[in-house]
Write a protein that holds these residues in place. Structure first.
Motif, PDB file in Angstrom:
ATOM      1  N   GLY A 292      61.406  29.323   5.688  1.00 55.55           N
ATOM      2  CA  GLY A 292      61.569  29.900   4.369  1.00 55.55           C
ATOM      3  C   GLY A 292      60.433  29.789   3.426  1.00 55.55           C
ATOM      4  N   ALA A 293      59.485  28.637   3.747  1.00 56.72           N
ATOM      5  CA  ALA A 293      58.355  28.309   3.089  1.00 56.72           C
ATOM      6  C   ALA A 293      57.197  29.385   3.370  1.00 56.72           C
ATOM      7  CB  ALA A 293      57.785  26.706   3.761  1.00 56.72           C
ATOM      8  N   GLY A 294      57.161  29.924   4.299  1.00 55.01           N
ATOM      9  CA  GLY A 294      56.347  30.910   4.593  1.00 55.01           C
ATOM     10  C   GLY A 294      56.470  32.109   3.552  1.00 55.01           C
ATOM     11  N   GLN A 295      57.855  32.626   3.444  1.00 56.17           N
ATOM     12  CA  GLN A 295      57.898  33.576   2.359  1.00 56.17           C
ATOM     13  C   GLN A 295      57.926  33.297   0.960  1.00 56.17           C
ATOM     14  OE1 GLN A 295      58.622  36.456   3.291  1.00 56.17           O
ATOM     15  NE2 GLN A 295      59.181  36.478   5.440  1.00 56.17           N
TER      16      GLN A 295
ATOM     17  N   PRO B 131      55.073  35.592   7.016  1.00 56.79           N
ATOM     18  CA  PRO B 131      54.555  36.864   6.151  1.00 56.79           C
ATOM     19  C   PRO B 131      52.857  36.975   6.215  1.00 56.79           C
ATOM     20  CG  PRO B 131      55.490  35.231   4.811  1.00 56.79           C
ATOM     21  CD  PRO B 131      55.590  34.850   6.007  1.00 56.79           C
ATOM     22  N   ILE B 132      52.363  37.921   6.190  1.00 51.62           N
ATOM     23  CA  ILE B 132      50.908  38.126   6.345  1.00 51.62           C
ATOM     24  C   ILE B 132      50.428  38.624   4.835  1.00 51.62           C
ATOM     25  CG2 ILE B 132      50.966  38.338   8.592  1.00 51.62           C
ATOM     26  CD1 ILE B 132      51.291  41.440   8.354  1.00 51.62           C
ATOM     27  N   SER B 133      49.051  38.351   4.728  1.00 44.06           N
ATOM     28  CA  SER B 133      48.260  38.940   3.760  1.00 44.06           C
ATOM     29  C   SER B 133      47.036  39.393   4.267  1.00 44.06           C
ATOM     30  CB  SER B 133      48.052  38.215   2.522  1.00 44.06           C
ATOM     31  OG  SER B 133      47.478  38.743   1.489  1.00 44.06           O
ATOM     32  N   GLY B 134      46.280  40.515   3.571  1.00 44.72           N
ATOM     33  CA  GLY B 134      45.050  41.079   4.308  1.00 44.72           C
ATOM     34  C   GLY B 134      45.115  42.739   4.178  1.00 44.72           C
ATOM     35  N   GLY B 135      46.047  43.079   4.025  1.00 43.43           N
ATOM     36  CA  GLY B 135      46.243  44.703   4.149  1.00 43.43           C
ATOM     37  C   GLY B 135      46.039  45.171   5.473  1.00 43.43           C
TER      38      GLY B 135
ATOM     39  N   THR C 122      57.450  40.883   4.856  1.00 40.41           N
ATOM     40  CA  THR C 122      58.008  40.064   3.643  1.00 40.41           C
ATOM     41  C   THR C 122      59.185  40.301   3.090  1.00 40.41           C
ATOM     42  OG1 THR C 122      55.413  40.326   3.085  1.00 40.41           O
ATOM     43  CG2 THR C 122      57.129  40.089   1.188  1.00 40.41           C
ATOM     44  N   VAL C 123      60.015  39.446   3.270  1.00 40.44           N
ATOM     45  CA  VAL C 123      61.406  39.415   2.986  1.00 40.44           C
ATOM     46  C   VAL C 123      61.870  38.241   2.064  1.00 40.44           C
ATOM     47  CG1 VAL C 123      62.323  41.076   4.913  1.00 40.44           C
ATOM     48  CG2 VAL C 123      62.015  38.407   5.067  1.00 40.44           C
ATOM     49  N   SER C 124      63.249  38.248   1.503  1.00 38.39           N
ATOM     50  CA  SER C 124      63.623  37.139   0.868  1.00 38.39           C
ATOM     51  C   SER C 124      63.718  36.001   1.567  1.00 38.39           C
ATOM     52  CB  SER C 124      65.008  37.347   0.076  1.00 38.39           C
ATOM     53  OG  SER C 124      65.750  37.523   1.252  1.00 38.39           O
ATOM     54  N   ALA C 125      63.892  34.824   0.742  1.00 39.90           N
ATOM     55  CA  ALA C 125      63.804  33.474   1.709  1.00 39.90           C
ATOM     56  C   ALA C 125      65.254  33.384   2.155  1.00 39.90           C
ATOM     57  CB  ALA C 125      63.522  32.461   0.729  1.00 39.90           C
ATOM     58  N   ALA C 126      66.135  34.109   1.211  1.00 39.09           N
ATOM     59  CA  ALA C 126      67.557  33.994   1.649  1.00 39.09           C
ATOM     60  C   ALA C 126      67.929  34.713   3.117  1.00 39.09           C
ATOM     61  CB  ALA C 126      68.295  34.761   0.402  1.00 39.09           C
ATOM     62  N   VAL C 127      66.977  35.948   3.137  1.00 37.63           N
ATOM     63  CA  VAL C 127      67.629  36.563   4.603  1.00 37.63           C
ATOM     64  C   VAL C 127      67.209  35.711   5.649  1.00 37.63           C
ATOM     65  CG1 VAL C 127      65.731  38.365   4.682  1.00 37.63           C
ATOM     66  CG2 VAL C 127      67.986  38.856   5.458  1.00 37.63           C
TER      67      VAL C 127
END
Length: 288
Positions: free
Chosen positions: A166-169, A121-125, A97-102
């Motif tokens: 960038g859409a993922g972030q 990027p991922i979610s779910g812990g 999980t990072v900025s869309a800019a980078v």
């Protein structure tokens, strides 16, 4: 089956790389702390390398799951970075999980090197990573996504392309914005129930069956009420993500008053010594 590298073996990356190996892929790992990479190889097989450049050699895909913008740049760029060792046409998949800019910066560097790039990027812990049940939100070229998705499926419950790089972030920011308010609301409800002398288990049993129900309520209410916060994503990392959310909100011209407030509540948790507690620890500032 693909030949691939996995860069970053933290609480998420370690089991994710394991799922790839179990799925039959040829996996080489890299971690900044070499001992963890060696432990992973002892447990799963495969190979470990001392630099990202060595790890990615000859691979079809490179998966990364590191800490922040600077960590991601360090594994991608430079003489020992992944981009220097990847073959033309290989695809870099970033689960950080990072900025869309980078993300856009590195995607352009990858393009110039003849590489594909998918921000994912991922979610779910931690539990989602261990059980192979992550939500993966992706941005990138459709063709690159189509090639990467069957590999990502090794640890995904759902994997979707939301748009260009960038859409993922940006989608992950939506996820964190939603979680921030939800956890604060649940914390207030449980603290209220406790102060009112109610049995929190009974309260949750009833209200979870209606509109108030959520994954967080079902899976964290007991540990929240007990003051146990060792079950996942750390407050320090959540504040990193919320800072990205608030910066992105300024860029697109959206007001996020609840997110900004909850970010300050997490700052209070940090001041209580809870930087490594999981994000459900918002309740601690209400019950101390």
């Amino acid at each position: 089956m693909a030949k691939l590298a996995f860069l970053g073996l933290g609480v998420m990356g370690y089991p994710m790389a394991g799922h790839l190996k179990s799925a039959g892929h040829e996996v080489t790992v890299y971690n900044r702390t070499a001992g963890k990479a060696n432990k992973w190889v002892a447990e799963h097989g495969g190979n470990a390398c001392a630099t990202p450049r060595e790890a990615v050699k000859g691979g079809d895909f490179v998966m990364a799951c590191v800490g922040n913008d600077d960590d991601l740049r360090s594994v991608c760029l430079g003489e020992d970075g992944a981009f220097a060792g990847m073959a033309e046409g290989a695809i870099f998949v970033d689960h950080t999980t990072v900025s869309a800019a980078v993300t856009r910066e590195l995607a352009e560097a990858a393009r110039q090197a003849g590489l594909g790039y998918v921000d994912a990027p991922i979610s779910g812990g931690q539990a989602g990573a261990e059980n192979g049940q992550l939500s993966v939100m992706c941005g990138g070229d459709q063709g690159h996504f189509d090639r990467a998705a069957p590999v990502i499926d090794a640890y995904a419950k759902i994997c979707r392309r939301l748009g260009d790089v960038g859409a993922g972030q940006m989608t992950k920011m939506c996820n964190q914005i939603a979680i921030a308010g939800l956890v604060q609301g649940l914390s207030e409800a449980l603290a209220f129930a406790q102060k009112a002398g109610l049995d929190t288990d009974q309260v949750v049993e009833v209200i979870s069956q209606g509109a108030a129900g959520s994954w967080q309520m079902a899976n964290r209410h007991k540990t929240m009420a007990a003051g146990e916060f060792e079950h996942g994503f750390a407050v320090d990392w959540m504040r990193k993500d919320l800072a990205i959310c608030l910066a992105a909100a300024d860029e697109v011209g959206v007001s996020l008053p609840v997110t900004a407030l909850v970010d300050q509540f997490y700052k209070e948790v940090q001041s209580m010594g809870g930087g490594r507690w999981d994000t459900s620890s918002l309740i601690a500032r209400l019950t101390r």
